[in-house]
Design a protein around this motif. Sequence first.
Motif, PDB file in Angstrom:
ATOM      1  N   PRO A  15      12.818 -11.570  11.070  1.00 18.04           N
ATOM      2  CA  PRO A  15      12.430 -12.122   9.770  1.00 18.04           C
ATOM      3  C   PRO A  15      11.480 -11.206   9.014  1.00 18.04           C
ATOM      4  CG  PRO A  15      12.296 -13.802  11.487  1.00 18.04           C
ATOM      5  CD  PRO A  15      12.514 -12.498  12.175  1.00 18.04           C
ATOM      6  N   LEU A  16      10.540 -10.582   9.766  1.00 15.07           N
ATOM      7  CA  LEU A  16       9.576  -9.670   9.159  1.00 15.07           C
ATOM      8  C   LEU A  16       9.405  -8.443  10.039  1.00 15.07           C
ATOM      9  CD1 LEU A  16       6.726 -12.102   8.014  1.00 15.07           C
ATOM     10  CD2 LEU A  16       8.435 -11.014   6.537  1.00 15.07           C
ATOM     11  N   GLN A  17       9.232  -7.293   9.391  1.00 13.22           N
ATOM     12  CA  GLN A  17       8.878  -6.050  10.066  1.00 13.22           C
ATOM     13  C   GLN A  17       7.814  -5.363   9.230  1.00 13.22           C
ATOM     14  OE1 GLN A  17      12.191  -3.601  11.467  1.00 13.22           O
ATOM     15  NE2 GLN A  17      13.651  -5.248  11.024  1.00 13.22           N
ATOM     16  N   SER A  18       7.002  -4.517   9.870  1.00 12.16           N
ATOM     17  CA  SER A  18       5.997  -3.759   9.124  1.00 12.16           C
ATOM     18  C   SER A  18       5.723  -2.457   9.856  1.00 12.16           C
ATOM     19  CB  SER A  18       4.710  -4.568   8.967  1.00 12.16           C
ATOM     20  OG  SER A  18       3.820  -3.909   8.092  1.00 12.16           O
ATOM     21  N   TRP A  19       6.019  -1.343   9.196  1.00  8.25           N
ATOM     22  CA  TRP A  19       5.913  -0.026   9.811  1.00  8.25           C
ATOM     23  C   TRP A  19       4.988   0.846   8.963  1.00  8.25           C
ATOM     24  CZ3 TRP A  19       8.240  -0.129  14.452  1.00  8.25           C
ATOM     25  CH2 TRP A  19       9.258  -1.073  14.646  1.00  8.25           C
ATOM     26  N   PRO A  70      18.572  -2.832   4.340  1.00  4.53           N
ATOM     27  CA  PRO A  70      17.223  -2.376   3.972  1.00  4.53           C
ATOM     28  C   PRO A  70      16.175  -3.472   3.875  1.00  4.53           C
ATOM     29  CG  PRO A  70      18.888  -1.310   2.617  1.00  4.53           C
ATOM     30  CD  PRO A  70      19.588  -2.383   3.391  1.00  4.53           C
ATOM     31  N   GLY A  71      16.561  -4.686   3.564  1.00  2.00           N
ATOM     32  CA  GLY A  71      15.587  -5.761   3.458  1.00  2.00           C
ATOM     33  C   GLY A  71      14.842  -5.745   2.133  1.00  2.00           C
ATOM     34  N   THR A  72      13.903  -6.675   2.009  1.00  2.00           N
ATOM     35  CA  THR A  72      13.108  -6.827   0.792  1.00  2.00           C
ATOM     36  C   THR A  72      11.636  -6.674   1.131  1.00  2.00           C
ATOM     37  OG1 THR A  72      14.741  -8.394  -0.094  1.00  2.00           O
ATOM     38  CG2 THR A  72      12.563  -8.364  -1.129  1.00  2.00           C
ATOM     39  N   ARG A  73      10.907  -5.914   0.324  1.00  2.00           N
ATOM     40  CA  ARG A  73       9.475  -5.706   0.554  1.00  2.00           C
ATOM     41  C   ARG A  73       8.713  -6.916   0.007  1.00  2.00           C
ATOM     42  NH1 ARG A  73       5.338  -2.386  -2.104  1.00  2.00           N
ATOM     43  NH2 ARG A  73       3.986  -1.387  -0.554  1.00  2.00           N
ATOM     44  N   VAL A  74       7.871  -7.518   0.848  1.00  2.00           N
ATOM     45  CA  VAL A  74       7.089  -8.684   0.444  1.00  2.00           C
ATOM     46  C   VAL A  74       5.610  -8.434   0.744  1.00  2.00           C
ATOM     47  CG1 VAL A  74       9.002 -10.287   0.786  1.00  2.00           C
ATOM     48  CG2 VAL A  74       7.434  -9.830   2.670  1.00  2.00           C
ATOM     49  N   ARG A  75       4.743  -9.181   0.038  1.00  2.00           N
ATOM     50  CA  ARG A  75       3.298  -9.022   0.199  1.00  2.00           C
ATOM     51  C   ARG A  75       2.664 -10.346   0.597  1.00  2.00           C
ATOM     52  NH1 ARG A  75      -0.216  -7.112  -4.925  1.00  2.00           N
ATOM     53  NH2 ARG A  75       0.639  -9.073  -5.712  1.00  2.00           N
ATOM     54  N   TYR A  96       5.286  -6.345   4.168  1.00  2.00           N
ATOM     55  CA  TYR A  96       6.321  -6.479   5.189  1.00  2.00           C
ATOM     56  C   TYR A  96       7.694  -6.178   4.595  1.00  2.00           C
ATOM     57  CZ  TYR A  96       2.642  -9.237   7.496  1.00  2.00           C
ATOM     58  OH  TYR A  96       1.463  -9.656   8.045  1.00  2.00           O
ATOM     59  N   LEU A  97       8.646  -5.946   5.503  1.00  2.00           N
ATOM     60  CA  LEU A  97      10.061  -5.905   5.135  1.00  2.00           C
ATOM     61  C   LEU A  97      10.692  -7.201   5.628  1.00  2.00           C
ATOM     62  CD1 LEU A  97      10.973  -2.242   6.166  1.00  2.00           C
ATOM     63  CD2 LEU A  97      10.533  -3.084   3.858  1.00  2.00           C
ATOM     64  N   SER A  98      11.292  -7.945   4.718  1.00  2.00           N
ATOM     65  CA  SER A  98      11.908  -9.220   5.066  1.00  2.00           C
ATOM     66  C   SER A  98      13.417  -9.052   5.225  1.00  2.00           C
ATOM     67  CB  SER A  98      11.603 -10.242   3.966  1.00  2.00           C
ATOM     68  OG  SER A  98      12.296 -11.448   4.184  1.00  2.00           O
ATOM     69  N   ASP A  99      13.970  -9.657   6.289  1.00  5.91           N
ATOM     70  CA  ASP A  99      15.421  -9.661   6.540  1.00  5.91           C
ATOM     71  C   ASP A  99      15.998  -8.248   6.577  1.00  5.91           C
ATOM     72  OD1 ASP A  99      15.635 -12.417   6.764  1.00  5.91           O
ATOM     73  OD2 ASP A  99      15.895 -12.683   4.606  1.00  5.91           O
ATOM     74  N   ALA A 100      15.330  -7.345   7.249  1.00  3.58           N
ATOM     75  CA  ALA A 100      15.820  -5.971   7.388  1.00  3.58           C
ATOM     76  C   ALA A 100      16.442  -5.779   8.765  1.00  3.58           C
ATOM     77  CB  ALA A 100      14.688  -4.973   7.173  1.00  3.58           C
TER      78      ALA A 100
END
Length: 242
Positions: A15-19, A70-75, A96-100
Motif C-alpha cells: 500500500p505504501l513504500q518510501s525510499w 509507478p504508483g502515486t506520490r502522497v504526503r 510515500y509511494l502509494s500502490d506502487a
Amino acid sequence: MTERTGVLTLRLAGPLQSWGASSRFARRTTERAPTKSGVLGLLAAAQGRDRGADLSDLVALTFAVRLDQPGTRVRDYHTAQHGDTGKSMPVSERFYLSDAVFVVAVEGDEALIDTLYAAVRDPAFLPFLGRRSCPPSRPIDLGIHRGGLWRALRAEPWQAAAWFQRRRVRERRIELEVIADLVAGDGPGDAIRDQPLSFDPRHRRYGLREVRSSAVTVANPLSASRRTSLPPKHDPMGLLED
C-alpha cells in the motif's frame, strides 16, 4: 576460470513504500523507485546482519529496478513526543509511494545469491519497503535466474496489479522503465548518493554510484487472454427461418 554468477529478483509491492536518499528529520522524502541502499538494507536484515557489519559483498552486487507500476506520490504529516521528556517534537512531512509495484534484480557471485535467496524466504528480520511502517503486501521473493541481470528483467512477467494492467489491455507488449547501475563503458550516467558504506546508526555513510535509465519490453498477459476469449460473432438474423 570464469566466475559463476546468479541473479535474485524481488517483487516489492505494498500500500505504501518510501525510499529516501536525501531525507532530513522534518522532511522525509522518497525517490520514485527503490534505492540500492534500501534494498541492500532489506537483504542484510533478512540475513540477520548486525548494523555495524561489513557490507562490501552486498555493495559489490549489480543493482537494477524495473518500474512495473509507478504508483502515486502522497504526503503525510507526522507528530511525536520525546520518549524521555514527553515534549512534543516538530511536525515532520513524510512522503510515500502509494500502490506502487517494482521488480528489483541484484546480480553477483552465485553462492552469495543463493544465500540471499534462502534468507529472503526465511528472514531473520521481517522485510519492509523503505520504512518499518511500510510492510509488503505479499511475498517478495520471485526466484533465482541464470544468464544475466537484463535477461532476468525481461523474463519476469509483468507484476502490476490486475486493475492497472486492464488499463493497457489493448497493448500486446508493455515497455517498462529500468533504472540500473551504470556498467563501465556504457557512457555517462547520473550520480546519486546511494551506495551504502555503513548502516551503523552512530555513523551512517553513503557513497556515490552512477545509474542509467533504460527499458525492457514484456508481454501483457491480459492482452493475450483477451485475444483467446473473444465472444462469438453475433448474427441477429440467424434464428429466423426463411
